[in-house]
Scaffold this active site. Structure first.
Site, PDB file in Angstrom:
ATOM      1  N   GLY A   1      13.690   9.904  90.482  1.00  0.00           N
ATOM      2  CA  GLY A   1      12.479  10.098  89.704  1.00  0.00           C
ATOM      3  C   GLY A   1      12.573   9.348  88.394  1.00  0.00           C
TER       4      GLY A   1
ATOM      5  N   GLY B   1      13.787   7.496  80.658  1.00  0.00           N
ATOM      6  CA  GLY B   1      14.479   6.630  81.593  1.00  0.00           C
ATOM      7  C   GLY B   1      14.274   7.033  83.035  1.00  0.00           C
TER       8      GLY B   1
ATOM      9  CG  ASP C   1      10.293  18.186  78.427  1.00  0.00           C
ATOM     10  OD1 ASP C   1       9.158  18.668  78.223  1.00  0.00           O
ATOM     11  OD2 ASP C   1      10.506  17.334  79.296  1.00  0.00           O
TER      12      ASP C   1
END
Length: 781
Positions: free
Chosen positions: A25, A30, A140
């Site tokens: 993914g 990155g 996150d």
């Protein structure tokens, strides 16, 4: 993590001591690869983007992040096992474990009962305790970064976690996080501390309990605005959970509970809420590595690398359907990793003055091996069957076949109809293995309404509506591609790669496709060849969907973003509407608006109608861009307007549907709807709009009086409908497309996709074309 993707040209063969075998993914910092150590250990390797790797300040911060993340070691966390911050490029590695993320489990099975949500919250709070103990702030925390195991959750993705003492090193304008789950201080550029993760935890628990975040749906900027300035919608939370979540979502960090206090509250509440769900038996836990460090095969494709064992299964931890899926996956011994997928480079095309259409990853390995142009192959559809909703969500439906093929856990399915992302480089349950294209048979004349004709798997998330023109379906994805598909068979004609996600519906006119991208450009692409004709810069944020009329392309955008995302709401005053020559890409005029224009302008009778995000609608002269009138609502405007019979209809997040005089902008009436409503659709004197409580509503276009209201879905979101021949077709957050009688509101049939259908479907020649969030485009009779 998603299923494996084949490596592409330019991907590394080795990072550090790890051989790279597949793609997993990509994220904001990155790309993530599946790697294998010399001893056979599976790892997930995150490689920093080239532009960030060249930034000395970023490297310094990244090195501190890695050093801090190495110190994190908790029962419900999964940390870094190797890294090289000084590498070229920098990278970090975590032990790879396949499985299911919270986001995917909720999408597949629906919201969780109160007991499991409280247990989830307690596990996540304990994970945050371990993270914050070493002065790390995750920044996150979101459903896709939470993995499900039989004995509790795992918090992953320390690749973007930030050491607390190093947070000041963040570059100006760099915002790490995900809209809807980021704290107000993240969005406004204020100092970040542990309380920011507490805010994100509250948003995650809301998602688990309701199926959506506390600030609704919409664009990233709309979500950010609500987070900073508006109160969350917690009305659907169960009573024991509501006050706990409300305390987490306080706007001021000092008003939120500490992690220790929250953990105690959640654990106490979970203990007082027994018997709401059954759990699966624990079963055997497989080892995830061959190098001596024990790691569980947990639900989620990432990490479980700490030494030792975990506590036994906790009662009430997982809802029964999710527990059964997770249990089935954690009790299967992971086979050997697949060898690197054989993906030779496609033949190099002859030089041309225009950029050639880009090729996405191949989904037909034998065709590639034979030297054919890589082409994603649409899966043959099953025989048409009677339409009807289904709640059977087999998250491990393809596991046995995948294991037999040596692909580990890659071949799982999100629903009993489709795979969210079947493993690239290997035929899945519904794929052919010959090298020839795979035409999909059309249904027989007796096929029932709502029957699938074909599907096309894009390999990326799809949020935009497809567009149909001249027998071709055009749709954009979050893998930066615009696809052109044959409307009859679903075969790909070409794919054009932009410089950012394509979350905007394209427009087609005179043999050219116009599409906006999150890289801030509007592209003109030849409809036959997929080659770029020109591009036009619309600003530093994403371009709106375009509208074409009378030889001009009208598109919205925004300008400077001085200090990160938060500045969009307070300081950025230069949103724009552009008129661009459709043949040359030259600007004809530009009109400045009060804030960003993120949705497609509407053109009617020589006037361009556009909505600025902060709540003002504009009427502009289509030839000159001169402002004719403006109308300001009390909420955000993040949907396209409709124009019919001299009236303009617009939905505002102040909870009203407005009807304005198209010539003067004077208000004719307003209809009290709800806070989150879709864009309006006007057909034959009726305005149709979907809502945030699962309802579809029909309103008299002349009087503003409600004609009918139907509860379409149990899930919160119902999108803008497409109305054709007396039927309204609308998608829902529950993963279904619904056909509703436009006169009465009665349901006719349901087509399940297994993933949210947020965008309005397209209709052509008796066929509906729709996109689902898991990256699949469907043709439905």
């Amino acid at each position: 993590m998603e299923a494996y993707e084949a490596l592409e040209s330019g991907d590394p063969e080795r990072i550090g001591r790890y051989r790279i075998v597949a793609r997993l993914g990509a994220g904001g910092m990155g790309r993530v690869y599946l790697g294998r150590s010399p001893g056979g250990r599976a790892v997930a390797v995150k490689v920093v983007r080239a532009d960030l790797a060249e930034d000395a300040e970023f490297r310094r911060r990244f090195a501190r992040e890695v050093a801090a993340a190495r110190r994190v070691n908790g029962v419900f966390t999964a940390g870094v096992v190797d890294a090289d911050p000084e590498g070229s490029p920098p990278w970090l590695a975590t032990a790879y474990v396949p499985g299911v993320a919270l986001s995917e489990a909720v999408t597949a099975h629906g919201p969780w009962p109160q007991g499991p949500v409280l247990a989830l919250g307690a596990g996540l709070a304990e994970a945050l305790e371990a993270i914050h103990a070493v002065d790390v702030v995750h920044r996150d925390l979101k459903p896709s970064n939470i993995l499900l195991a039989t004995d509790g959750p795992r918090v992953i993705d320390f690749g973007i976690s930030v050491a607390h003492e190093a947070s000041a090193l963040t570059r100006t304008g760099m915002v790490v996080g995900t809209p809807g789950f980021m704290s107000p201080e993240q969005l406004t550029g204020k100092p970040i501390g542990p309380a920011s993760d507490v805010f994100s935890l509250g948003a995650v628990l809301t998602f688990a309990a309701t199926g959506s975040g506390p600030f609704g749906a919409g664009s990233g900027h709309a979500l950010g605005f609500r987070v900073v300035y508006e109160e969350p919608d917690l009305s659907r939370l169960p009573p024991r959970l509501r006050p706990l979540v409300a305390s987490c979502l306080a706007k001021q960090p000092h008003r939120r509970p500490t992690v220790a206090t929250l953990l105690a509250q959640l654990a106490e509440a979970a203990a007082e809420t027994p018997g709401e769900t059954e759990t699966a038996d624990r079963g055997t836990v497989a080892e995830a590595d061959a190098g001596g460090v024990t790691g569980e095969v947990v639900a989620g494709g990432h990490v479980a690398g700490e030494a030792g064992t975990h506590p036994p299964t906790r009662p009430g931890w997982l809802p029964a359907p999710v527990a059964a899926s997770v249990h089935a996956r954690t009790t299967v011994q992971s086979p050997a990793l697949p060898p690197p997928p054989a993906v030779p480079l496609a033949p190099t095309p002859a030089p041309t003055p225009d950029p050639a259409p880009s090729q996405p990853p191949s989904e037909n390995p034998e065709a590639v091996a034979s030297g054919a142009t890589p082409t994603p192959t649409p899966s043959p559809s099953p025989a048409p069957r009677a339409a009807g909703p289904t709640r059977r969500r087999a998250l491990v439906g393809g596991l046995g076949a995948a294991a037999a093929a040596g692909l580990g856990f890659a071949g799982w399915k999100l629903s009993d109809r489709d795979s969210a992302k079947e493993p690239m480089g290997s035929p899945g349950p519904s794929r052919r293995t010959d090298a020839s294209p795979t035409p999909t048979p059309s249904p027989s004349p007796a096929a029932p309404s709502g029957a699938e004709k074909w599907r096309f798997i894009t390999g990326g998330l799809v949020y935009a509506s497809p567009i149909v023109a001249d027998g071709v379906v055009y749709v954009g994805t979050e893998t930066d591609f615009l696809y052109a598909l044959d409307a009859g068979t679903g075969e790909m004609r070409w794919a054009f790669k932009t410089g950012g996600n394509v979350n905007a519906a394209p427009a087609v006119a005179d043999g050219t496709v116009y599409v906006g991208s999150e890289d801030g450009n509007l592209y003109a692409v030849d409809a036959d060849t997929g080659r770029q004709r020109w591009k036009f810069r619309t600003g530093k944020g994403r371009s709106s969907p375009p509208t074409v009329a009378e030889g001009l392309v009208y598109v919205g955008g925004g300008g400077r973003l001085p200090k990160g995302i938060g500045a969009t709401y307070r300081d950025d005053q230069d949103g724009h509407v552009y008129a661009v020559d459709s043949g040359t890409g030259a600007q004809r005029w530009k009109s400045t608006t009060s804030s960003r224009v993120e949705e497609a302008p509407t053109v009617a009778d020589g006037t361009v109608y556009a909505c600025a995000l902060r709540g003002t609608a504009y009427a502009l002269d289509a030839a000159t861009g001169k402002r004719r009138w403006e109308f300001t609502t009390g909420g955000l405007l993040d949907s396209v307007v409709a124009v019919a019979d001299g009236a303009v209809y617009l939905s505002s997040e102040d909870g009203y549907l407005y009807a304005l005089d198209a010539g003067t902008g004077d208000r004719r009436w307003r209809f009290a709807a709800e806070r989150f409503v879709s864009a309006p659709t006007v057909v034959d004197g009726t305005v149709y709009l979907g809502g945030g409580v699962g309802e579809l509503t029909a309103v008299d276009a002349r009087t503003g009086k409600r004609r009918w209201r139907t509860r379409v879905s149990k899930e919160p979101f119902v999108g803008a409908p497409t109305v054709v021949d007396g039927v309204a077709y609308t998608g829902s957050g529950d993963g279904n497309l619904y056909a509703v009688d436009a006169e009465t509101g009665g349901k006719r049939w349901t087509f399940p996709t297994g993933s949210p259908v947020n965008a309005a479907p397209a209709f052509a020649e008796g066929v509906l074309y729709l996109s689902s969030g898991n990256g699949i485009v469907y043709a439905v009779t």
